[in-house]
Design a protein around this motif. Sequence first.
Motif, mmCIF file in Angstrom:
data_model
loop_
_atom_site.group_PDB
_atom_site.id
_atom_site.type_symbol
_atom_site.label_atom_id
_atom_site.label_comp_id
_atom_site.label_asym_id
_atom_site.label_seq_id
_atom_site.Cartn_x
_atom_site.Cartn_y
_atom_site.Cartn_z
ATOM 1 N N MET A 168 25.285 -70.247 -27.793
ATOM 2 C CA MET A 168 25.496 -69.060 -26.984
ATOM 3 C C MET A 168 26.990 -68.882 -26.747
ATOM 4 S SD MET A 168 22.602 -69.481 -24.083
ATOM 5 C CE MET A 168 21.927 -67.862 -23.918
ATOM 6 N N THR A 169 27.377 -67.669 -26.568
ATOM 7 C CA THR A 169 28.773 -67.402 -26.262
ATOM 8 C C THR A 169 28.986 -67.472 -24.769
ATOM 9 O OG1 THR A 169 28.357 -65.036 -26.124
ATOM 10 C CG2 THR A 169 29.035 -65.910 -28.276
ATOM 11 N N THR A 170 30.197 -67.681 -24.400
ATOM 12 C CA THR A 170 30.503 -67.792 -22.969
ATOM 13 C C THR A 170 31.117 -66.494 -22.486
ATOM 14 O OG1 THR A 170 32.616 -68.753 -23.514
ATOM 15 C CG2 THR A 170 30.818 -70.284 -23.057
ATOM 16 N N ASN A 171 30.290 -65.490 -22.380
ATOM 17 C CA ASN A 171 30.742 -64.194 -21.873
ATOM 18 C C ASN A 171 30.583 -64.172 -20.365
ATOM 19 O OD1 ASN A 171 31.148 -63.371 -24.468
ATOM 20 N ND2 ASN A 171 29.148 -62.379 -24.665
ATOM 21 N N VAL A 172 31.604 -63.774 -19.717
ATOM 22 C CA VAL A 172 31.571 -63.653 -18.269
ATOM 23 C C VAL A 172 31.598 -62.169 -17.938
ATOM 24 C CG1 VAL A 172 32.764 -64.189 -16.130
ATOM 25 C CG2 VAL A 172 32.747 -65.839 -17.989
ATOM 26 N N ILE A 173 30.597 -61.744 -17.175
ATOM 27 C CA ILE A 173 30.492 -60.342 -16.799
ATOM 28 C C ILE A 173 30.969 -60.208 -15.367
ATOM 29 C CG2 ILE A 173 28.911 -58.409 -16.494
ATOM 30 C CD1 ILE A 173 27.083 -59.851 -18.532
ATOM 31 N N LYS A 174 31.843 -59.272 -15.134
ATOM 32 C CA LYS A 174 32.398 -59.054 -13.800
ATOM 33 C C LYS A 174 31.466 -58.125 -13.027
ATOM 34 C CE LYS A 174 36.033 -59.196 -11.055
ATOM 35 N NZ LYS A 174 36.561 -60.373 -10.473
ATOM 36 N N ASP A 175 30.968 -58.600 -11.896
ATOM 37 C CA ASP A 175 30.143 -57.791 -11.025
ATOM 38 C C ASP A 175 31.085 -57.009 -10.102
ATOM 39 O OD1 ASP A 175 27.423 -58.500 -8.703
ATOM 40 O OD2 ASP A 175 28.179 -56.637 -9.551
ATOM 41 N N LYS A 176 31.126 -55.711 -10.273
ATOM 42 C CA LYS A 176 32.093 -54.897 -9.537
ATOM 43 C C LYS A 176 31.723 -54.749 -8.064
ATOM 44 C CE LYS A 176 33.384 -52.438 -13.655
ATOM 45 N NZ LYS A 176 33.374 -51.249 -14.427
ATOM 46 N N ASN A 177 30.444 -54.889 -7.734
ATOM 47 C CA ASN A 177 30.026 -54.702 -6.346
ATOM 48 C C ASN A 177 30.429 -55.878 -5.465
ATOM 49 O OD1 ASN A 177 28.888 -52.297 -7.086
ATOM 50 N ND2 ASN A 177 26.862 -53.181 -7.442
ATOM 51 N N SER A 178 30.282 -57.104 -5.945
ATOM 52 C CA SER A 178 30.530 -58.251 -5.069
ATOM 53 C C SER A 178 31.914 -58.857 -5.270
ATOM 54 C CB SER A 178 29.475 -59.331 -5.311
ATOM 55 O OG SER A 178 29.603 -59.838 -6.621
ATOM 56 N N GLY A 179 32.548 -58.578 -6.381
ATOM 57 C CA GLY A 179 33.870 -59.120 -6.615
ATOM 58 C C GLY A 179 33.840 -60.564 -7.112
ATOM 59 N N THR A 180 32.666 -61.098 -7.448
ATOM 60 C CA THR A 180 32.563 -62.464 -7.972
ATOM 61 C C THR A 180 32.177 -62.421 -9.437
ATOM 62 O OG1 THR A 180 30.237 -62.634 -7.346
ATOM 63 C CG2 THR A 180 31.871 -63.365 -5.722
ATOM 64 N N ASP A 181 32.378 -63.544 -10.125
ATOM 65 C CA ASP A 181 32.028 -63.636 -11.541
ATOM 66 C C ASP A 181 30.556 -64.018 -11.687
ATOM 67 O OD1 ASP A 181 34.582 -63.052 -12.287
ATOM 68 O OD2 ASP A 181 35.203 -65.145 -12.423
ATOM 69 N N TYR A 182 29.912 -63.476 -12.698
ATOM 70 C CA TYR A 182 28.531 -63.794 -13.009
ATOM 71 C C TYR A 182 28.515 -64.408 -14.401
ATOM 72 C CZ TYR A 182 23.617 -63.158 -14.074
ATOM 73 O OH TYR A 182 22.311 -63.368 -14.435
ATOM 74 N N ASP A 183 28.030 -65.635 -14.494
ATOM 75 C CA ASP A 183 28.008 -66.341 -15.769
ATOM 76 C C ASP A 183 26.577 -66.371 -16.286
ATOM 77 O OD1 ASP A 183 28.553 -67.840 -17.955
ATOM 78 O OD2 ASP A 183 29.263 -69.609 -16.867
ATOM 79 N N LEU A 184 26.318 -65.583 -17.322
ATOM 80 C CA LEU A 184 24.976 -65.472 -17.882
ATOM 81 C C LEU A 184 24.519 -66.798 -18.480
ATOM 82 C CD1 LEU A 184 22.571 -63.684 -18.646
ATOM 83 C CD2 LEU A 184 23.776 -63.125 -20.760
ATOM 84 N N GLU A 185 25.401 -67.495 -19.144
ATOM 85 C CA GLU A 185 25.031 -68.767 -19.768
ATOM 86 C C GLU A 185 24.638 -69.807 -18.708
ATOM 87 O OE1 GLU A 185 26.927 -72.166 -22.619
ATOM 88 O OE2 GLU A 185 27.636 -70.108 -22.800
ATOM 89 N N GLU A 186 25.336 -69.820 -17.614
ATOM 90 C CA GLU A 186 25.006 -70.753 -16.529
ATOM 91 C C GLU A 186 23.645 -70.411 -15.929
ATOM 92 O OE1 GLU A 186 25.467 -74.029 -14.353
ATOM 93 O OE2 GLU A 186 26.967 -73.331 -15.783
ATOM 94 N N GLU A 187 23.345 -69.144 -15.804
ATOM 95 C CA GLU A 187 22.058 -68.701 -15.262
ATOM 96 C C GLU A 187 20.915 -69.109 -16.187
ATOM 97 O OE1 GLU A 187 19.694 -66.877 -12.398
ATOM 98 O OE2 GLU A 187 21.858 -67.161 -12.341
ATOM 99 N N ILE A 188 21.084 -68.902 -17.483
ATOM 100 C CA ILE A 188 20.052 -69.290 -18.455
ATOM 101 C C ILE A 188 19.884 -70.805 -18.466
ATOM 102 C CG2 ILE A 188 19.511 -69.353 -20.925
ATOM 103 C CD1 ILE A 188 20.780 -66.576 -21.131
ATOM 104 N N ASP A 189 20.982 -71.516 -18.412
ATOM 105 C CA ASP A 189 20.931 -72.974 -18.404
ATOM 106 C C ASP A 189 20.152 -73.491 -17.200
ATOM 107 O OD1 ASP A 189 21.678 -75.614 -19.342
ATOM 108 O OD2 ASP A 189 23.051 -75.659 -17.626
ATOM 109 N N SER A 190 20.383 -72.913 -16.041
ATOM 110 C CA SER A 190 19.658 -73.375 -14.850
ATOM 111 C C SER A 190 18.162 -73.079 -14.962
ATOM 112 C CB SER A 190 20.242 -72.748 -13.591
ATOM 113 O OG SER A 190 20.003 -71.361 -13.585
#
Length: 166
Positions: free
Chosen positions: A1-23
């Motif tokens: 998987m690639t390590t794409n980090v998507i910026k959540d504009k509403n909360s101002g924090t980073d969302y890591d899709l790979e970390e979410e899938i891993d968990s």
Amino acid sequence: MTTNVIKDKNSGTDYDLEEEIDSHLRHIFYIKPKESATCNPYIVEFFGVLSLNDLRAPERKLWVIYYCKQPELDKTVDEIHQKYGKKNMFDLYRTPVFSGAALRAAVKKHFSELKWFTTGNLLEAPPKSHFNDERVVKTITDLHHLEQQRLYNYVMVKNMWFARYK
């Protein structure tokens, strides 16, 4: 998987899709969560044995066991040389291992069952023992082989278990 980090504009924090899938995958397959401290898998851990000659009592048979990561290897061996004297010892056995602490515990347990004196990292054969450097190396090599066999069997059982439930 690639390590794409998507910026959540509403909360101002980073969302890591790979970390979410891993968990989620860890939760589904009952795998322990990751530890917070990450280790570099490319740094090899070594286990070694140094033969020690005691000048005050030459009939004593002593060996020093150690384990450390590759970058700390020279520092650890130098510290042992400082403690026991450089002239009195030589490198007898050194090998890369999966877990130096586990192999050290197995070696200490094996030799303590043979009624050896095991204090800290020091192994001392009892008086009038038939053990010499070659026999110690052979015994430690056999214990290392058993440790590798246990790891291989564990991985193969897990592989068969996952293949069965695909």
